[in-house]
Design an enzyme around this catalytic site. Sequence first.
Site, mmCIF file in Angstrom:
data_model
loop_
_atom_site.group_PDB
_atom_site.id
_atom_site.type_symbol
_atom_site.label_atom_id
_atom_site.label_comp_id
_atom_site.label_asym_id
_atom_site.label_seq_id
_atom_site.Cartn_x
_atom_site.Cartn_y
_atom_site.Cartn_z
ATOM 1 N N ASP A 93 0.496 -1.584 0.113
ATOM 2 C CA ASP A 93 0.197 -0.069 0.044
ATOM 3 C C ASP A 93 0.942 1.320 0.099
ATOM 4 O OD1 ASP A 93 -1.926 1.767 0.469
ATOM 5 O OD2 ASP A 93 -3.114 0.158 1.432
ATOM 6 N N ASP B 268 -2.723 4.882 -2.029
ATOM 7 C CA ASP B 268 -4.166 5.611 -0.968
ATOM 8 C C ASP B 268 -4.517 6.498 -1.912
ATOM 9 O OD1 ASP B 268 -5.439 5.184 1.587
ATOM 10 O OD2 ASP B 268 -4.155 7.291 1.625
ATOM 11 N N GLU C 200 -6.733 3.801 -5.607
ATOM 12 C CA GLU C 200 -8.019 4.281 -4.867
ATOM 13 C C GLU C 200 -8.223 6.078 -5.409
ATOM 14 O OE1 GLU C 200 -9.886 5.199 0.522
ATOM 15 O OE2 GLU C 200 -7.899 5.540 -0.506
ATOM 16 N N HIS D 167 -11.521 -2.064 3.820
ATOM 17 C CA HIS D 167 -11.393 -1.849 5.373
ATOM 18 C C HIS D 167 -11.459 -0.155 5.826
ATOM 19 C CE1 HIS D 167 -7.554 0.284 3.305
ATOM 20 N NE2 HIS D 167 -8.019 1.328 4.021
ATOM 21 N N ASP D 168 -12.447 0.797 4.999
ATOM 22 C CA ASP D 168 -12.711 1.930 5.278
ATOM 23 C C ASP D 168 -14.673 1.587 5.286
ATOM 24 O OD1 ASP D 168 -10.463 3.110 5.287
ATOM 25 O OD2 ASP D 168 -10.962 3.817 3.407
HETATM 26 C C1 GLC Z 1 -7.804 6.143 2.455
HETATM 27 C C2 GLC Z 1 -7.545 4.436 3.086
HETATM 28 C C3 GLC Z 1 -8.405 4.660 5.219
HETATM 29 C C4 GLC Z 1 -6.982 5.685 4.868
HETATM 30 C C5 GLC Z 1 -7.093 6.961 3.932
HETATM 31 C C6 GLC Z 1 -5.593 7.963 4.793
HETATM 32 O O1 GLC Z 1 -9.264 6.446 2.154
HETATM 33 O O2 GLC Z 1 -7.920 3.320 2.835
HETATM 34 O O3 GLC Z 1 -7.741 3.592 5.634
HETATM 35 O O4 GLC Z 1 -7.889 6.126 6.748
HETATM 36 O O5 GLC Z 1 -6.946 6.654 3.530
HETATM 37 O O6 GLC Z 1 -4.974 7.799 4.193
#
Ligand code: GLC
Length: 538
Positions: A93, A194, A257, A326-327
Site C-alpha cells: 500500500d 492511497d 484508490e 477496510h473503510d
Molecule cells: C484511505 C485509506 C484509509 C485511510 C486514508 C488516509 O482512504 O483507505 O484507511 O485512513 O486513506 O490514509
Amino acid sequence: MYQIYPRSFQDSNGDGIGDLQGIIDRLDYLNDGTTRSLGIDGIWLSPTFPSPMKDFGYDVSDYEGVHPEFGELATMDRLIAECHRRGIKLLLDYVPNHSSDQHPWFIESKSSRTNPKRDWYVWRDPVAGGPPNNWRAAFGGGAWQFDETTGQYYLHSFLVEQPDLNWRNPEVVEAMHDVLRFWFDRGIDGFRIDVVGMILKHPEFADNPLNPAWQAGDARHSKYLNAHVLNYPDVFPAVRGIRDVFDEYPDRMAVGEVFGTAEEISQFYGEGGLNGLHLAFNFQFISEHHNAVTTPWDAAILSRILSNAEAAIPSGGQPCYALANHDEPRFISRNNADGRGRERAAAAAIMLLGLRGTPFLYYGEEIGMIDGEIPEDRLRDPARFRTRGRDPERTPMQWDGNPGRGFSEAEPWLPYGPDDISVVSQEGDPGSLLELHRRGIWRRKLEPSLLRGSYNELDGMPMGVFAFERQAPGARPVTVVVNTSTEPRTVPLSSLVSRQGDRSRPCLFSFRMDYDSGITACGASTWIAPYRKALGTS
Ligand code: GLC
Ligand code: CA
C-alpha cells in the site's frame, strides 16, 4: 485480488496482532495450486511500514521498512518469496498523499522555516489570523494545523498526525518515486495507491466552493464541495510520473484508490494511451458517491453503475470493483435489514466474479464475516472521534470456532466476531459462501469469456433481475443472472442470450435465491446443455 488487513489476518507470535509470518502460514489457504484453496492470484496488503499507528499504518514514518509488530524486512522478503513460489502476486500500500508527523522528513520540515525540508510539506501563513482557507480534513475538522514554533499552518487532509506531502516539490516526487523502486527491487509486484486523487490540490489554495445542496442541519463536512482538493487536474500528470516508475520494471501493477463519478475514475487510466494507473477502483457497489449512503442491493442500481462504468472506461482499460474494504461496513452488514444479507452476499460474489474487470475481495468476505460489535472501551480507529469508526470491519479473521478463532492465543487487538462464522465450519459444505467463492474463483480461471470477454447487459429481465453476458472471441459465452429481489423470479431462457451471443454453444453461470432451502443452484455453473431445445421455454 485479495485484500489483507495485516493486523487482523493471523497472529503468529501471540501478541494479539496479525503479522507477516502469520500471512506466510496462511498462504496455502489463499492458493496452494489446487481447487481446495481459494485460488486468488494476488494479495494487497494494507500498510506494513513503520508507523505510530495513529491511522493504523496509513501514517507512515518510514516508507522503506516493516513495522516491528508485523516483522522485519527479512520477513517481508520471505513473504514475497513464498507468494511467488505459489504464483501469487504481492501488492503493498503506497501512501503518497501524507506521511506520519513522526517521519524524519516532517520532523525536519517543522523544525524551522529555513530547513531544507520545509517545502516538503504544505506550509502556509495564517490568513486574517486564522487558517489559510476553508478546506476540511476527511476525518472532520479543519485541514490546517497551526505550528507555534514557526508561526505557520501545515495541511493535513486526514488526521493532524498525517501532514500532506508537497508533490509540487520535485525533491518530494523523486524521493517518493524512489520508495517505489526500493520495493520493486525487492520483488514487490505493485501497489495499491492511497487517495491518489488528492496528491495535488489547487495551486493557489482557493477556498472550496459551497455545496449548493447543503442545508443547515446536514453534516458539516459536506458543506463544501471538494473540487479543489480531489481529482484536481494537476493530479493526472503526477499519476503519469508514477506510472513511468512502474514501467521501469516488467510486470508491475498500480491500482488507485480513487473517488468520483465513472468519468472521473476513468481519467486515472490515462488520457487515450492508458498511460495512467493500470486499475482504478470503482467503489460504487459500496456507495455511489464518496461518503454517501451505501448502495442498496437492487438490480436497477447495479445496472446503472455498470453501464456508467463501461461507458466511461477507456478502450483497453480494465475495470476494477470491490464489494468491501477496510473503510466500509462489511457487505452482509450493509445488506441485512431483513436478515437476508448472506443470500445477497452469495449473489454479489457471483456477480463480482462474473463481471469484466479485476475483482478485489476483502479478507473474511469469503466466509461472510459481519461487522463486529465493539464495546466503547475497545474502539481503536481514531476516525471514530469525528466520523463513523472503521473497527467493525477490521476484526480478526475467523479461521475456526475456538475462543481464539484460530487467529491468536492472546487477547486480540479487536474483539472477535461470532464463532459460528468460520473457515472450518464452511469447508466442504457446498452451500457455504466459502465453497461458493472457491468454485467461482477457479471457474473464472477456466473461462476465457470470464477473464477477457466483452460485457453486455441482457435486457428483458423481470423486476429485480439483472443479467449480463460475457464473451471472448472464439470462446463460449457465459451468462450471469442476478436476482436481487427477495422472491424467486422466472427468467425466460430466450432472454438469456444476447443478440451477439453464439447460440450454438451457450452456457449459464447462474444461481437462484431460495430462502427456504438456502441457495439451490449456484456458482460453479449450471450447464444448460440442451439449451437449443429449451429456447423459447421458461
Ligand atoms: C484511505 C485509506 C484509509 C485511510 C486514508 C488516509 O482512504 O483507505 O484507511 O485512513 O486513506 O490514509
Ligand atoms: Ca503478532
